[in-house]
Design a protein around this motif. Structure first.
Motif, PDB file in Angstrom:
ATOM      1  N   TRP A 147       0.824  -1.299   0.075  1.00  0.00           N
ATOM      2  CA  TRP A 147       0.067  -0.160  -0.105  1.00  0.00           C
ATOM      3  C   TRP A 147       0.846   1.238  -0.015  1.00  0.00           C
ATOM      4  N   GLY A 148       2.005   1.107   0.418  1.00  0.00           N
ATOM      5  CA  GLY A 148       2.733   2.307   0.729  1.00  0.00           C
ATOM      6  C   GLY A 148       2.675   3.421   1.861  1.00  0.00           C
ATOM      7  N   TYR A 149       3.625   4.171   2.262  1.00  0.00           N
ATOM      8  CA  TYR A 149       3.396   5.134   3.358  1.00  0.00           C
ATOM      9  C   TYR A 149       4.626   6.189   3.147  1.00  0.00           C
ATOM     10  N   GLU A 150       4.228   7.290   3.876  1.00  0.00           N
ATOM     11  CA  GLU A 150       5.413   8.250   3.702  1.00  0.00           C
ATOM     12  C   GLU A 150       6.727   8.157   4.783  1.00  0.00           C
ATOM     13  N   LYS A 151       6.074   8.042   6.021  1.00  0.00           N
ATOM     14  CA  LYS A 151       7.234   7.942   6.971  1.00  0.00           C
ATOM     15  C   LYS A 151       7.529   6.810   7.819  1.00  0.00           C
ATOM     16  N   ASN A 152       6.126   6.233   8.256  1.00  0.00           N
ATOM     17  CA  ASN A 152       6.274   5.209   8.911  1.00  0.00           C
ATOM     18  C   ASN A 152       5.427   4.007   8.531  1.00  0.00           C
ATOM     19  N   ARG A 153       5.725   2.871   8.493  1.00  0.00           N
ATOM     20  CA  ARG A 153       5.091   1.779   7.886  1.00  0.00           C
ATOM     21  C   ARG A 153       3.723   1.487   8.602  1.00  0.00           C
ATOM     22  N   TYR A 154       3.655   1.709   9.960  1.00  0.00           N
ATOM     23  CA  TYR A 154       2.235   1.692  10.780  1.00  0.00           C
ATOM     24  C   TYR A 154       1.287   2.521  10.119  1.00  0.00           C
ATOM     25  N   GLU A 162      -8.507   5.219  10.340  1.00  0.00           N
ATOM     26  CA  GLU A 162      -8.541   6.666  10.652  1.00  0.00           C
ATOM     27  C   GLU A 162      -7.847   7.399   9.756  1.00  0.00           C
ATOM     28  N   PRO A 163      -8.410   7.753   8.522  1.00  0.00           N
ATOM     29  CA  PRO A 163      -7.686   8.357   7.392  1.00  0.00           C
ATOM     30  C   PRO A 163      -7.105   9.666   7.836  1.00  0.00           C
ATOM     31  N   GLY A 164      -6.057  10.062   7.581  1.00  0.00           N
ATOM     32  CA  GLY A 164      -5.388  11.279   7.919  1.00  0.00           C
ATOM     33  C   GLY A 164      -4.306  11.258   9.186  1.00  0.00           C
ATOM     34  N   VAL A 165      -4.767  10.272   9.993  1.00  0.00           N
ATOM     35  CA  VAL A 165      -3.884  10.274  11.185  1.00  0.00           C
ATOM     36  C   VAL A 165      -2.659   9.404  11.148  1.00  0.00           C
ATOM     37  N   THR A 166      -1.579   9.934  11.648  1.00  0.00           N
ATOM     38  CA  THR A 166      -0.268   9.565  11.266  1.00  0.00           C
ATOM     39  C   THR A 166       0.239   8.983  12.732  1.00  0.00           C
ATOM     40  N   THR A 167       1.280   8.157  12.664  1.00  0.00           N
ATOM     41  CA  THR A 167       1.885   7.744  13.702  1.00  0.00           C
ATOM     42  C   THR A 167       2.676   8.683  14.486  1.00  0.00           C
ATOM     43  N   GLU A 168       3.171   9.588  13.567  1.00  0.00           N
ATOM     44  CA  GLU A 168       3.863  10.753  14.237  1.00  0.00           C
ATOM     45  C   GLU A 168       2.968  11.762  15.122  1.00  0.00           C
ATOM     46  N   LEU A 169       1.699  11.955  14.566  1.00  0.00           N
ATOM     47  CA  LEU A 169       0.648  12.664  15.314  1.00  0.00           C
ATOM     48  C   LEU A 169       0.299  11.995  16.702  1.00  0.00           C
ATOM     49  N   LEU A 170       0.083  10.538  16.614  1.00  0.00           N
ATOM     50  CA  LEU A 170      -0.422   9.717  17.535  1.00  0.00           C
ATOM     51  C   LEU A 170       0.743   9.682  18.661  1.00  0.00           C
ATOM     52  N   ASP A 171       2.165   9.539  18.171  1.00  0.00           N
ATOM     53  CA  ASP A 171       3.220   9.469  19.240  1.00  0.00           C
ATOM     54  C   ASP A 171       3.052  10.723  20.200  1.00  0.00           C
ATOM     55  N   ASP A 172       2.960  11.783  19.494  1.00  0.00           N
ATOM     56  CA  ASP A 172       2.963  13.177  19.936  1.00  0.00           C
ATOM     57  C   ASP A 172       1.784  13.099  21.138  1.00  0.00           C
ATOM     58  N   VAL A 173       0.503  12.913  20.423  1.00  0.00           N
ATOM     59  CA  VAL A 173      -0.657  13.098  21.479  1.00  0.00           C
ATOM     60  C   VAL A 173      -0.646  12.174  22.493  1.00  0.00           C
ATOM     61  N   PHE A 174      -0.164  10.938  22.074  1.00  0.00           N
ATOM     62  CA  PHE A 174      -0.270   9.983  23.162  1.00  0.00           C
ATOM     63  C   PHE A 174       0.739  10.092  24.464  1.00  0.00           C
ATOM     64  N   GLN A 175       1.906  10.548  23.959  1.00  0.00           N
ATOM     65  CA  GLN A 175       2.704  10.796  24.809  1.00  0.00           C
ATOM     66  C   GLN A 175       2.388  11.992  26.068  1.00  0.00           C
ATOM     67  N   LYS A 176       1.615  12.727  25.323  1.00  0.00           N
ATOM     68  CA  LYS A 176       1.053  14.061  26.269  1.00  0.00           C
ATOM     69  C   LYS A 176       0.019  13.539  27.264  1.00  0.00           C
ATOM     70  N   LEU A 177      -0.928  12.708  26.697  1.00  0.00           N
ATOM     71  CA  LEU A 177      -2.058  11.915  27.300  1.00  0.00           C
ATOM     72  C   LEU A 177      -1.584  10.982  28.441  1.00  0.00           C
ATOM     73  N   ARG A 178      -0.588  10.348  28.152  1.00  0.00           N
ATOM     74  CA  ARG A 178      -0.270   9.302  29.077  1.00  0.00           C
ATOM     75  C   ARG A 178       0.477   9.868  30.283  1.00  0.00           C
ATOM     76  N   THR A 179       1.057  10.945  30.117  1.00  0.00           N
ATOM     77  CA  THR A 179       1.819  11.610  31.230  1.00  0.00           C
ATOM     78  C   THR A 179       0.746  12.268  32.172  1.00  0.00           C
ATOM     79  N   SER A 180      -0.359  12.816  31.515  1.00  0.00           N
ATOM     80  CA  SER A 180      -1.360  13.309  32.392  1.00  0.00           C
ATOM     81  C   SER A 180      -2.175  12.521  33.044  1.00  0.00           C
TER      82      SER A 180
END
Lengths: 500, 500
Positions: A147-154, A162-180
């Motif tokens: 299928w192909g991808y730009e940055k991350n195979r996942y 979840e079209p449009g959502v990327t691993t990069e975005l999730l990593d960022d958001v989940f990290q903040k969420l996890r800490t809180s």
């Protein structure tokens, strides 16, 4: 030429209608399979499912489909046709890029693996499932490469759910969420006064629970002339067409929370499907735009409405009038707190609204690492347990209540889990936006759900797949994905409940 | 060449399986449409029905189908394949002999006409329906000519519902039956002591009725693991596959007879479909062999079992234990007689077992005359009323309770009605044969339905369509169609009830 195009569009719409007919028949069969079918009928029925699914799949990957996509996509006559073509093209490419033989093998492996999973879970023996999971991961890696991808195979897998959502975005958001969240959970754990949900475990006959939940569904605006409520083992909502969206539930006579919050949750999904713009009917756009957006609707009603103090101020008297005697002795404030008990636990589907997203992040981190070949399937049980301890301070005693608890991976689904946590964050963001337009708690307290439902329909439901999830989020909230709103909601709510 | 044949047989079986998949999906949709579907869902569902029916029809008339018929019919490897090919060939010819355009027009006319019929019936105005009926009769005449016949044009239609039965045979049998029945009805009318069914009209809550009928279904040997019981408006039984045969019923809380005798009747149909030999599964042979044979099974249980004195000797205490207080005061003999009240009336579906066949004969005579162009559609209402007076001594006050009462003609079905009366005669003949092997009343009195069900399965059910109706009748009873047994049964039973 314009005339030719219109003719082609008519034919394309005809093809979409055929596809929809197969899908509607399949949806009815699935509903029946999980609510009504007699035990012996299921074997033959799965043959029928296989046959009709194949027919539907063949249509989606047919030369006819390709012909209309190529003919029409350069100048579709309206947005509806344009987005339908995009959806069809994505699906066509997704399916055609996988060699037929591989797809067949994968499908067979999926169904075999689900069966093995059930046995492995019963036995609490991950090793039984391991070889199947290894193959399923390999297939997902291969498919992601096709299928192909730009940055991350996942990312390639994430797009399906979840079209449009990327691993990069999730990593960022989940990290903040996890800490809180871990911080909040820690505070809850240390709180001196804790609500006790044990007071809720009183016998409550099914008929009374059904009466109450049916009444709430009606008040939410669920249209019983375009749907119905039935019993099942694993509750779900299913759209046969926008005029027939069915909700299912399960009654536990010793714990009404299963049915009450479960039905409202599924009712939220159903409202989405019932209120899609009629103009999208009989196209692939006549459904929720993503898994996460769907979950935002079910969670909005479950958590932001039905678990709120405002909701119970209004509905506790009704609840008590339909509930048996012992409930009459529970004071309002004890009741409200008890239905909001926070308790780190082992099982995702039993988790409260504060700890739920932590369960999701564990799965996300593990499946992302698997797809990127950073960890191996054989190490999953131990990694799972370590993360449970790190995030939730609990450790499974067996894989049965650990890595084997969910069906998703053994069904070959990787990239699906994040949608659940996205739904929580979307819902919190929508709640915040709606609060700018009206006092949500006040509306809930007065029992006027009509305004809320209307807002959700105008802003989210009606669009179906005409708009993509992040597009809707941006339009409604004026910003991108932001975990702060969920965190703030939880802080505010639980600092009162736990006096922390 | 033998190898080639086996390969072709495998492919032919594959084709039959596909056909069955469409039919199973359609059966589920029909069941849902009549039991569960929310009001607004039906419009879109009928599109799905149209689409899947067309797909199934296309398979049955496909060149692939023709190819297998031609390739295999000269040397099928077993009886199952041979009879499947015959069924497919009959259907292929029946459908292909009608020009496609005519078939389409007919189908559209059918559905339009059903709607008009509902309005005409409500208004009691035959003239509304008349132009539609005229066209439907014309089509049936044309189709009969396409299909061909030996002696009577009506035979061509009869074959669809009751293969092997001819107009000649029916004329002979019905004439004898009519003479005997009108004679018996006359005697009943003159009897001095008449049972009074009014005593049965006491309030009986649905839940109790459901409990009783469910218990009886179980005792009959209806397998609830391969079926279920639901509510509907016009009760029916439907086979999705032999492992999923569903019964429906309707509860009238002021008259339990609707549900009790109705459920047992549909249960008789369901037992037939549940007990077809597994080897016939996924072929066109895995269903009842004819409409009449099906009706023989429902009527056997309804009339020869459930309306018998023996049945109530055994079950009246159970019935009373589940029924409300007032039923406890009805003496057994009054109860038994009341459920067997004979009363010439206007409506076929409300008729008792003695007068029912007279209703059928009126329809038979009229439709036969229509197809043979001996009468005209416009004269139907008056001819109907005349025959009602002649056979039953009652005359409808409006067409609503006369010629407009049944849906069959407006649905384009001519040749179907005789099956109902054939079912009565078959059932009486089977009852007589079974009586030679065991004391049926004794078995019923002792509640041992297992022996009866076993005999019906061995002799009738298991064969599905492997044997044709008159073939089964001959094998089981050692003779052809003979109305005497029905007449004798009625004479014997009612001479006691009416002391005549």
């Amino acid at each position: 030429m314009a005339e030719y195009n219109l003719q082609a569009e008519r034919e394309f719409r005809g093809l979409l209608k055929e596809r929809q007919a197969y899908e509607e028949a399949l949806a009815l069969i699935q509903w029946d399979l999980r609510t009504k079918i007699p035990a012996k009928g299921a074997d033959q029925r799965s043959e029928v499912i296989g046959f009709l699914s194949q027919k539907s799949y063949q249509l989606s990957t047919s030369d006819r489909m390709k012909h209309y996509i190529d003919t029409l996509k350069s100048r579709p006559s309206n947005e509806n046709i344009k987005r339908s073509l995009e959806e069809c093209e994505e699906e066509y490419n997704r399916n055609r890029k996988i060699p037929e033989q591989e797809f067949k093998e994968f499908t067979m492996l999926q169904s075999k693996s689900e069966t093995v999973w059930q046995k492995a879970r019963e036995a609490g023996d991950f090793k039984l499932l391991q070889p199947y999971l290894e193959k399923l991961v390999d297939y997902n890696i291969k498919f992601a490469e096709y299928w192909g991808y730009e940055k991350n195979r996942y990312d390639a897998l994430l797009q399906i759910y979840e079209p449009g959502v990327t691993t990069e975005l999730l990593d960022d958001v989940f990290q903040k969420l996890r800490t809180s969240l871990t911080d909040l959970v820690e505070k809850v754990n240390q709180a001196k006064q804790k609500p006790d949900s044990a007071i809720l475990q009183k016998h409550f006959p099914k008929s009374g629970q059904e009466k109450f939940t049916t009444e709430i569904l009606k008040r939410m605006g669920y249209d019983f002339e375009a749907g119905r409520l039935d019993e099942t083992i694993h509750p779900f909502a299913i759209a046969l067409n926008p005029q027939d969206v069915r909700v299912t539930t399960r009654y536990d006579e010793e714990d009404f929370r299963m049915a009450v919050f479960g039905t409202i949750h599924e009712g939220g999904h159903a409202l989405y499907e019932q209120n899609i713009n009629e103009e999208l009917a009989l196209t692939p756009l006549a459904t929720g735009t993503s898994m996460g957006m769907h979950e935002s609707q079910s969670l909005f009603w479950e958590n932001f409405v039905a678990r709120s103090e405002a909701f119970w101020i209004n509905h506790y008297p009704l609840f008590q009038s339909m509930a048996p005697e012992p409930f009459k002795e529970i004071a309002f404030s004890d009741f409200y707190k008890a239905v909001n008990e926070v308790k780190p636990s082992l099982i995702r589907i039993e988790a409260d609204e504060m700890t739920y997203s932590l369960h999701i992040m564990i799965r996300y981190e593990l499946e992302k690492a698997l797809i990127n070949e950073e960890i191996e399937v054989k190490d999953l049980p131990e990694l799972w347990n370590q993360k449970m301890e790190a995030y939730l301070k609990v450790r499974p005693k067996s894989d049965r209540e650990g890595v084997l608890q969910d069906i998703h991976w053994s069904a070959g689904d990787f990239g699906y889990f994040p949608s659940y946590a996205l739904g929580y964050m979307y819902a919190a963001q929508f709640h915040q936006s709606l609060n700018k337009e009206m006092d949500v708690d006040e509306a809930v307290r007065s029992g006027d759900f009509g305004k809320i439902k209307h807002w959700l329909t105008e802003n989210i439901h009606q669009h179906g797949k005409l708009k993509r999830p992040l597009e809707i989020l941006k339009e409604v909230t004026n910003e991108g994905l932001n975990p702060e709103y969920l965190v703030n909601h939880l802080k505010e709510k639980y600092s009162k409940i736990y006096r922390m």
